[in-house]
Motif scaffolding. Structure first.
Motif, PDB file in Angstrom:
ATOM      1  N   LEU A   1       1.277  -1.304   0.172  1.00  0.00           N
ATOM      2  CA  LEU A   1      -0.132   0.017   0.004  1.00  0.00           C
ATOM      3  C   LEU A   1       0.551   1.378   0.197  1.00  0.00           C
ATOM      4  CD1 LEU A   1      -2.714  -0.852   2.422  1.00  0.00           C
ATOM      5  CD2 LEU A   1      -3.005  -1.470   0.649  1.00  0.00           C
TER       6      LEU A   1
ATOM      7  N   ASP B   1      -6.671   0.224   5.245  1.00  0.00           N
ATOM      8  CA  ASP B   1      -7.645   0.574   5.057  1.00  0.00           C
ATOM      9  C   ASP B   1      -7.684  -0.794   3.652  1.00  0.00           C
ATOM     10  OD1 ASP B   1      -7.428   3.074   5.623  1.00  0.00           O
ATOM     11  OD2 ASP B   1      -6.223   3.699   4.265  1.00  0.00           O
ATOM     12  N   VAL B   2      -7.352  -1.361   2.768  1.00  0.00           N
ATOM     13  CA  VAL B   2      -6.661  -2.271   2.000  1.00  0.00           C
ATOM     14  C   VAL B   2      -6.534  -3.745   2.453  1.00  0.00           C
ATOM     15  CG1 VAL B   2      -6.505  -2.732   0.057  1.00  0.00           C
ATOM     16  CG2 VAL B   2      -6.564  -0.488   0.745  1.00  0.00           C
TER      17      VAL B   2
END
Ligand code: PPY
Length: 290
Positions: free
Chosen positions: A55, A169-170
């Motif tokens: 990320l 977040d991901v």
């Protein structure tokens, strides 16, 4: 063998070391440069440090040391899934929403931006040398209402309470760690986590030549060599001077890689092989606290 790693105990780097080198003596260092210094001073035989996050991109301090300071080859790579959790001192767990400051490694803070924005809006964030260093600090300072972003092992090691799980977040969040050493290590190909070999090449282009990068890439392309990463970093010799780091998806051989090197040198590029090494990918189950 002594394996130095970015510590303290219970960093993600520590998890990678425990999995890859269960029988070796693991020695924590507070910073990545400390780890490299120990390697160059022969205090340890291998160093394991983070290189790249899915990320957040590269860990620049690692890349820069690799290129400018440490003349040791990369001998292995480990990719680990990363789960980030928000944790506080047990005395503060009921009022965690009142957290006054969040500590963690810069990559971890960035990986959890949405959580911080939504659940702790406006709360200041402070960078630490690692996620586990943040957890240790929060444990040692119960009076300041601080929280840490770190992994499950760190919560256990430093006696913190996880109040929000999986706050990255991901969900596809992975980090690559590299192993550096002067000595070879008997890595095993039979492990399920073994995925193949890579060769990392550093290339400096001739200055001011139109199409030089295109020529470099075609030296790999016509040999059908698959590249898994290309990254440029400043050479630190002046604005606009960059070198490239390229990962090729194969082991160094006697034909194709030497052919690329000769072709690039004939184009006036400077070429250095930073390592040719096996890479391993750990599954989520390996990152659970046992
Ligand atoms: O801080 C750690 O735990 C590390 O090992 C470095 C790092 C930081 C954030 C994501 C992955 C690795």
């Amino acid at each position: 063998m002594k394996v130095g790693y970015l510590g303290p105990k219970a960093t993600f780097t520590d998890i990678a070391v425990r999995e890859m080198f269960p029988k070796e003596k693991a020695v924590p260092f507070s910073t990545i440069p400390d780890c490299f210094d120990a390697l160059m001073g022969d205090e340890i035989e291998m160093a394991v440090v983070p290189l790249e996050n899915a990320l957040e991109g590269s860990v620049n301090i690692t890349l820069d040391y690799l290129v400018h300071e440490v003349d040791y080859p990369i001998i292995g790579e480990i990719t680990c899934p990363i789960r980030q959790h928000f944790m506080v001192h047990p005395a503060n767990s009921k009022k965690w929403k009142e957290t006054g400051v969040v500590y963690s490694h810069s990559h971890a803070l960035a990986q959890c931006h949405k959580f911080l924005h939504k659940e702790l809006k406006g709360t200041p964030c402070e960078k630490t040398t690692s996620t586990a260093a943040a957890a240790q600090f929060v444990k040692e300072n119960p009076d300041i209402k601080a929280g840490a972003i770190a992994n499950e092992l760190a919560a256990k090691e430093y006696g913190l309470e996880i109040v929000r799980e999986d706050i990255h977040d991901v969900s596809y969040n992975h980090t690559r760690f590299i192993v550096l050493s002067k000595k070879p290590f008997p890595f095993r190909e039979e492990k399920d986590s073994f995925k193949g070999y890579k060769t990392t090449v550093m290339i400096t282009l001739p200055s001011d030549r139109a199409g030089a990068l295109h020529q470099v890439l075609s030296a790999f392309a016509w040999r059908k060599l698959n590249l898994s990463k290309i990254e440029s970093r400043p050479m630190k010799t002046g604005l606009g001077n960059y070198f490239f780091i390229i990962d090729v998806d194969m082991k160094q051989d006697d034909v194709l890689i030497p052919g690329v090197v000769s072709e690039l040198e004939a184009l006036d590029c400077k070429v250095k092989i930073l390592g040719s090494y096996p890479y391993y990918q750990l599954g989520m189950e390996k990152c659970k606290v046992r």
